[in-house]
Design a protein around this motif. Structure first.
Motif, PDB file in Angstrom:
ATOM      1  N   VAL A  10       0.836  -1.201   0.000  1.00 51.44           N
ATOM      2  CA  VAL A  10       0.000   0.000   0.000  1.00 51.44           C
ATOM      3  C   VAL A  10       0.869   1.248   0.000  1.00 51.44           C
ATOM      4  CG1 VAL A  10      -1.637   1.325   1.409  1.00 51.44           C
ATOM      5  CG2 VAL A  10      -2.003  -1.111   1.029  1.00 51.44           C
ATOM      6  N   TYR A  11       1.986   1.213   0.705  1.00 52.55           N
ATOM      7  CA  TYR A  11       2.921   2.342   0.702  1.00 52.55           C
ATOM      8  C   TYR A  11       3.443   2.615  -0.710  1.00 52.55           C
ATOM      9  CZ  TYR A  11       7.356   4.797   1.088  1.00 52.55           C
ATOM     10  OH  TYR A  11       8.380   5.667   0.903  1.00 52.55           O
ATOM     11  N   VAL A  15       2.686   6.115  -2.706  1.00 54.69           N
ATOM     12  CA  VAL A  15       3.758   7.020  -3.122  1.00 54.69           C
ATOM     13  C   VAL A  15       3.706   7.245  -4.631  1.00 54.69           C
ATOM     14  CG1 VAL A  15       6.267   7.235  -3.362  1.00 54.69           C
ATOM     15  CG2 VAL A  15       5.293   6.570  -1.188  1.00 54.69           C
ATOM     16  N   ASN A  16       3.433   6.200  -5.389  1.00 58.51           N
ATOM     17  CA  ASN A  16       3.341   6.357  -6.838  1.00 58.51           C
ATOM     18  C   ASN A  16       2.129   7.195  -7.232  1.00 58.51           C
ATOM     19  OD1 ASN A  16       5.595   4.913  -8.152  1.00 58.51           O
ATOM     20  ND2 ASN A  16       4.824   3.226  -6.924  1.00 58.51           N
ATOM     21  N   PHE A  17       1.015   7.031  -6.544  1.00 59.51           N
ATOM     22  CA  PHE A  17      -0.164   7.859  -6.805  1.00 59.51           C
ATOM     23  C   PHE A  17       0.132   9.319  -6.482  1.00 59.51           C
ATOM     24  CE2 PHE A  17      -4.186   9.800  -5.408  1.00 59.51           C
ATOM     25  CZ  PHE A  17      -4.921   9.657  -6.577  1.00 59.51           C
ATOM     26  N   ILE A  52       9.441   5.672 -10.886  1.00 64.59           N
ATOM     27  CA  ILE A  52       8.893   5.087 -12.112  1.00 64.59           C
ATOM     28  C   ILE A  52       7.608   5.798 -12.509  1.00 64.59           C
ATOM     29  CG2 ILE A  52       7.933   2.977 -13.100  1.00 64.59           C
ATOM     30  CD1 ILE A  52       9.985   1.456 -11.420  1.00 64.59           C
ATOM     31  N   ALA A  53       6.763   6.107 -11.541  1.00 68.64           N
ATOM     32  CA  ALA A  53       5.525   6.829 -11.844  1.00 68.64           C
ATOM     33  C   ALA A  53       5.822   8.224 -12.370  1.00 68.64           C
ATOM     34  CB  ALA A  53       4.646   6.914 -10.600  1.00 68.64           C
ATOM     35  N   ILE A  54       6.823   8.887 -11.823  1.00 65.07           N
ATOM     36  CA  ILE A  54       7.193  10.222 -12.303  1.00 65.07           C
ATOM     37  C   ILE A  54       7.720  10.141 -13.724  1.00 65.07           C
ATOM     38  CG2 ILE A  54       8.848  12.110 -12.002  1.00 65.07           C
ATOM     39  CD1 ILE A  54       8.562  11.714  -8.991  1.00 65.07           C
TER      40      ILE A  54
END
Length: 99
Positions: A10-11, A15-17, A52-54
């Motif tokens: 969940v962390y 963080v990616n969201f 990775i999300a950024i």
């Protein structure tokens, strides 16, 4: 032990969201008259697990693609994030348990 895996997963998702929302908010504020936010928040979020999300969001939103620092730093931090997450899952999160 399963609860620890769930909390860690969940962390990572949270963080990616947050990273995607941070990049979106910075892109929306870029055209307005407000003072632009520095790159420190983006780099800190990347180090905490959202690289990775950024990096993907930069291409999807076409934002800061000419910034050489981000184009080199985000994939490097992303590889380190994936490696550390892999080590954490493989070790069974034993580094978090105090004996």
């Amino acid at each position: 032990m399963i609860l620890l895996y769930i909390v860690f997963s969940v962390y990572i998702v949270a963080v990616n969201f947050y990273a995607v929302m941070l990049l979106k908010s910075q892109k929306d504020e870029f055209g307005s008259d407000t003072k632009p936010v520095g790159d420190g928040k983006i780099i800190l979020t990347a180090i905490l697990g959202g690289a990775i999300a950024i990096y993907i969001s930069m291409f999807v939103m076409r934002y800061r693609l000419k910034n050489l620092l981000f184009m080199i730093l985000m994939p490097v931090i992303g590889v380190l994030n994936v490696y550390f997450f892999y080590l954490a899952y493989r070790s069974g999160m034993t580094f978090l348990i105090v004996r």
